[in-house]
Write a protein that holds these residues in place. Structure first.
Motif, mmCIF file in Angstrom:
data_model
loop_
_atom_site.group_PDB
_atom_site.id
_atom_site.type_symbol
_atom_site.label_atom_id
_atom_site.label_comp_id
_atom_site.label_asym_id
_atom_site.label_seq_id
_atom_site.Cartn_x
_atom_site.Cartn_y
_atom_site.Cartn_z
ATOM 1 N N ARG A 45 0.857 -1.191 0.000
ATOM 2 C CA ARG A 45 0.000 0.000 0.000
ATOM 3 C C ARG A 45 0.888 1.234 0.000
ATOM 4 O O ARG A 45 2.102 1.130 -0.096
ATOM 5 N N PHE A 46 0.277 2.378 0.111
ATOM 6 C CA PHE A 46 1.019 3.644 0.172
ATOM 7 C C PHE A 46 0.491 4.430 1.369
ATOM 8 O O PHE A 46 -0.186 5.444 1.214
ATOM 9 N N PRO A 47 0.788 3.940 2.601
ATOM 10 C CA PRO A 47 0.157 4.498 3.796
ATOM 11 C C PRO A 47 0.791 5.809 4.262
ATOM 12 O O PRO A 47 1.905 6.158 3.886
ATOM 13 N N VAL A 48 0.036 6.474 5.137
ATOM 14 C CA VAL A 48 0.580 7.603 5.882
ATOM 15 C C VAL A 48 0.529 7.213 7.357
ATOM 16 O O VAL A 48 -0.504 6.780 7.865
ATOM 17 N N PHE A 49 1.687 7.290 8.006
ATOM 18 C CA PHE A 49 1.797 7.000 9.426
ATOM 19 C C PHE A 49 1.742 8.328 10.166
ATOM 20 O O PHE A 49 2.564 9.220 9.916
ATOM 21 N N VAL A 50 0.772 8.465 11.056
ATOM 22 C CA VAL A 50 0.561 9.713 11.795
ATOM 23 C C VAL A 50 0.916 9.460 13.251
ATOM 24 O O VAL A 50 0.274 8.655 13.932
ATOM 25 N N THR A 51 1.945 10.149 13.710
ATOM 26 C CA THR A 51 2.415 10.000 15.083
ATOM 27 C C THR A 51 1.713 11.007 15.981
ATOM 28 O O THR A 51 1.630 12.190 15.643
ATOM 29 N N ILE A 52 1.252 10.538 17.121
ATOM 30 C CA ILE A 52 0.661 11.427 18.117
ATOM 31 C C ILE A 52 1.790 11.951 18.992
ATOM 32 O O ILE A 52 2.511 11.178 19.623
ATOM 33 N N MET A 53 1.928 13.268 18.977
ATOM 34 C CA MET A 53 2.967 13.917 19.773
ATOM 35 C C MET A 53 2.439 14.177 21.173
ATOM 36 O O MET A 53 1.265 14.340 21.355
ATOM 37 N N ASN A 54 3.264 14.232 22.150
ATOM 38 C CA ASN A 54 4.692 13.996 22.145
ATOM 39 C C ASN A 54 5.000 12.530 22.442
ATOM 40 O O ASN A 54 6.088 12.041 22.165
ATOM 41 N N GLY A 55 4.037 11.843 23.022
ATOM 42 C CA GLY A 55 4.275 10.481 23.484
ATOM 43 C C GLY A 55 4.705 9.513 22.411
ATOM 44 O O GLY A 55 5.552 8.663 22.642
ATOM 45 N N PRO A 70 7.758 2.246 0.957
ATOM 46 C CA PRO A 70 7.429 3.670 0.892
ATOM 47 C C PRO A 70 6.219 4.004 1.763
ATOM 48 O O PRO A 70 5.187 3.332 1.696
ATOM 49 N N LEU A 71 6.388 5.011 2.571
ATOM 50 C CA LEU A 71 5.309 5.503 3.411
ATOM 51 C C LEU A 71 5.523 6.984 3.659
ATOM 52 O O LEU A 71 6.633 7.489 3.532
ATOM 53 N N GLU A 72 4.454 7.660 3.988
ATOM 54 C CA GLU A 72 4.529 9.074 4.338
ATOM 55 C C GLU A 72 4.396 9.181 5.851
ATOM 56 O O GLU A 72 3.694 8.388 6.481
ATOM 57 N N VAL A 73 5.079 10.151 6.419
ATOM 58 C CA VAL A 73 5.041 10.366 7.867
ATOM 59 C C VAL A 73 4.486 11.751 8.145
ATOM 60 O O VAL A 73 4.863 12.724 7.495
ATOM 61 N N ASP A 74 3.576 11.823 9.092
ATOM 62 C CA ASP A 74 3.032 13.097 9.546
ATOM 63 C C ASP A 74 2.818 12.980 11.053
ATOM 64 O O ASP A 74 3.124 11.943 11.646
ATOM 65 N N TYR A 75 2.310 14.033 11.638
ATOM 66 C CA TYR A 75 2.069 14.003 13.081
ATOM 67 C C TYR A 75 0.871 14.861 13.423
ATOM 68 O O TYR A 75 0.403 15.674 12.628
ATOM 69 N N LEU A 76 0.388 14.645 14.609
ATOM 70 C CA LEU A 76 -0.628 15.514 15.180
ATOM 71 C C LEU A 76 -0.335 15.623 16.660
ATOM 72 O O LEU A 76 0.439 14.847 17.223
ATOM 73 N N HIS A 77 -0.916 16.627 17.256
ATOM 74 C CA HIS A 77 -0.749 16.798 18.690
ATOM 75 C C HIS A 77 -2.121 17.033 19.289
ATOM 76 O O HIS A 77 -2.734 18.063 19.048
ATOM 77 N N GLY A 83 0.821 17.902 30.607
ATOM 78 C CA GLY A 83 1.737 18.015 31.743
ATOM 79 C C GLY A 83 1.172 17.508 33.052
ATOM 80 O O GLY A 83 1.864 17.490 34.060
ATOM 81 N N GLU A 84 -0.066 17.080 33.079
ATOM 82 C CA GLU A 84 -0.684 16.562 34.296
ATOM 83 C C GLU A 84 -0.596 15.036 34.284
ATOM 84 O O GLU A 84 -0.286 14.432 33.276
ATOM 85 N N PHE A 166 5.849 5.319 32.689
ATOM 86 C CA PHE A 166 6.692 6.282 31.979
ATOM 87 C C PHE A 166 7.838 5.546 31.318
ATOM 88 O O PHE A 166 8.127 4.396 31.606
ATOM 89 N N GLY A 167 8.483 6.252 30.385
ATOM 90 C CA GLY A 167 9.606 5.699 29.631
ATOM 91 C C GLY A 167 9.194 5.385 28.204
ATOM 92 O O GLY A 167 8.013 5.222 27.896
ATOM 93 N N MET A 168 10.146 5.370 27.302
ATOM 94 C CA MET A 168 9.926 5.045 25.890
ATOM 95 C C MET A 168 8.822 5.916 25.277
ATOM 96 O O MET A 168 8.019 5.455 24.494
ATOM 97 N N GLY A 169 8.779 7.172 25.667
ATOM 98 C CA GLY A 169 7.804 8.117 25.133
ATOM 99 C C GLY A 169 6.757 8.542 26.131
ATOM 100 O O GLY A 169 6.231 9.644 26.062
ATOM 101 N N MET A 170 6.422 7.685 27.067
ATOM 102 C CA MET A 170 5.456 8.040 28.106
ATOM 103 C C MET A 170 6.172 8.879 29.159
ATOM 104 O O MET A 170 7.337 8.641 29.455
ATOM 105 N N ASP A 171 5.452 9.858 29.710
ATOM 106 C CA ASP A 171 6.136 10.793 30.598
ATOM 107 C C ASP A 171 5.613 10.781 32.018
ATOM 108 O O ASP A 171 4.508 10.310 32.294
#
Length: 190
Positions: A45-55, A70-77, A83-84, A166-171
């Motif tokens: 396929r030709f996917p887009v991977f969307v990362t949820i920031m910041n975690g 081949p894939l496209e990368v994007d993000y959202l927050h 911070g809580e 926490f760790g590996m992206g979790m805060d």
């Protein structure tokens, strides 16, 4: 008001007292297994991977380099925490810039806890015309408080106990995303 020294002391105490649930090596092996599954399912396929920031940034950074197609990368927050250590309403901070219309979208995140944020993001991707939306998380926290009964990610690297993680992206209060494993705090810590 907490001083920088007091904050550092708290953060070092939290790291020292936390229990390691999954070592760095365990996490890397689990990410490798997810990469194989995603390659099987998406390499044609030709996917887009969307990362949820910041975690999701640590997980995405380690997963995406293992996907040799081949894939496209994007993000959202979007966040319920800001911070809580407990969540509120979903707040959109940044939305993806890639067109999701007609695309196979894979959402990457650090953890599936209750799932309200993830469900809101799935609906937002569908509203933008995504052909398919799949979810891929590093950790699924095992408990019975999911936003929808039986809610699971399509791809899950690891499961973890119902503790503050926490760790590996979790805060922990915005810190320790860089901890090289997945750590749990006792109930009175989180």
């Amino acid at each position: 008001m907490t001083t920088a020294s007091e904050l550092k002391d708290e953060l070092m105490r939290v790291r020292r007292d936390a229990r390691e649930l999954h070592s760095h090596d365990d996490v890397q092996a689990a990410i490798g297994r997810v990469a194989v599954q995603l390659t099987t399912d998406y390499s044609e396929r030709f996917p887009v991977f969307v990362t949820i920031m910041n975690g999701g940034i640590v997980f995405a950074g380690q997963l995406l380099t293992r996907l040799d197609f081949p894939l496209e990368v994007d993000y959202l927050h979007a966040s319920r925490y800001l911070g809580e250590t407990s969540g509120g309403d979903v707040q959109w901070i940044v939305t993806p810039t890639a067109s999701l219309a007609g695309r196979d979208v894979v959402i990457l995140d650090d953890i599936l806890d209750v799932g309200n944020t993830l469900l809101a993001i799935i609906e937002a991707c569908k509203a933008q015309g995504a052909a398919t939306v799949s979810t891929c998380v590093l950790v699924d926290k095992v408990h019975d408080r999911k936003a929808r009964p039986g809610l699971k990610a399509d791809y899950t690297a690891l499961e973890a106990e119902d503790h503050y993680l926490f760790g590996m992206g979790m805060d922990y209060k915005g810190y320790w995303r860089n901890a090289p494993g997945i750590f749990a705090l006792d109930a009175e810590e989180g």
